[in-house]
Design an enzyme around this catalytic site. Structure first.
Site, short mmCIF file in Angstrom:
data_model
loop_
_atom_site.label_atom_id
_atom_site.label_comp_id
_atom_site.label_asym_id
_atom_site.label_seq_id
_atom_site.Cartn_x
_atom_site.Cartn_y
_atom_site.Cartn_z
N PHE A 57 14.18 34.99 79.64
CA PHE A 57 12.83 34.89 79.13
C PHE A 57 11.93 35.97 79.72
CE2 PHE A 57 14.44 30.54 78.83
CZ PHE A 57 13.95 30.10 77.61
N ASP A 58 11.07 36.51 78.90
CA ASP A 58 9.91 37.24 79.40
C ASP A 58 8.99 36.19 80.05
OD1 ASP A 58 7.74 39.24 79.53
OD2 ASP A 58 6.88 38.07 77.89
#
Length: 233
Positions: free
Chosen positions: A10-11
């Site tokens: 994930f960012d």
């Protein structure tokens, strides 16, 4: 999907963490502290200056402190306040914003449950973020997300930033899986999605601020299930 996914990366800002919301509340508090009303014009100016000068830091053109001082100088001038010339005074002023920003930190409502659900599917979970080691880890700890992820790669620690394919390769290596067995989830079409694909990852584009957590969950789980490799265009 052509390769079974074994990890989800994930960012952080704009994907799991509501940076824009926290920043907007912090700008309100900061400007009020210097006797200025927070107008839409000043909010827009702060966001634009942040994006422009943070990119200069990402590219290695200025230090973290220098990009913060430049942002502050521009916005104070626009607000009709003569900014201090002394760097230490600017740093103290920016510290007011940082304190307000930290007090407003919050994940998007569905972030924790989504990460847990992904982990329950047997996936390794990573975070790849363009930010400083200290602040990004602090965000994860304060918001309760830190205990849910296996690996956190910040651009400051690994020495490369998205969309450089080496950043995606590094987080995959630290997770112990091939880059082709990773799904990247992010809110930026170029830095996140295009960068991940160029490195060999699967990718899905999300916008929790606009679409809400239910839509984000559906897109991520659909991508893991093979129904949609790329998500929305």
């Amino acid at each position: 999907m052509t390769s079974p996914v074994r990890a989800v990366v994930f960012d952080l800002d704009g994907t799991l963490f509501d940076h824009a919301g926290a920043s907007a509340r912090a700008v309100d508090d900061f400007l009020r502290s210097v006797g200025v009303a927070a107008t839409p014009t000043l909010h827009a100016a702060w966001a634009e200056a942040e994006a422009r000068h943070f990119e200069r830091w990402r590219q290695g053109e200025v230090s973290l402190a220098e990009q913060r001082r430049a942002r502050l100088t521009e916005v104070l001038s626009l607000a009709g306040i003569h900014p201090p010339r002394d760097s230490d005074e600017l740093d103290v002023l920016f510290g007011r914003y940082l304190a307000a920003y930290r007090a407003a930190w919050s994940p998007f409502p569905g972030s924790a449950s989504l990460v847990r659900e992904v982990a329950d599917l047997g996936m390794a979970v990573g975070v790849l973020t363009d930010g400083t080691e200290e602040q990004q880890h602090d965000k994860l700890a304060v918001t309760g997300l830190g205990d849910l992820v296996d690996v956190v790669c910040t651009s400051e620690r690994i020495g490369v930033a998205k969309p450089d394919r080496r950043a995606f390769q590094r987080v995959a290596a630290e997770l112990g899986v091939p880059v082709t067995a990773c799904l990247f989830v992010g809110d930026d079409p170029q830095r996140d999605v295009a960068g991940a694909r160029a490195a060999g990852m699967h990718a899905v584009l999300v916008d929790p601020a606009r679409d809400g957590d239910a839509v984000v969950r559906t897109r991520v789980l659909s991508a893991l299930g093979g129904e949609s490799e790329t998500g929305p265009r």
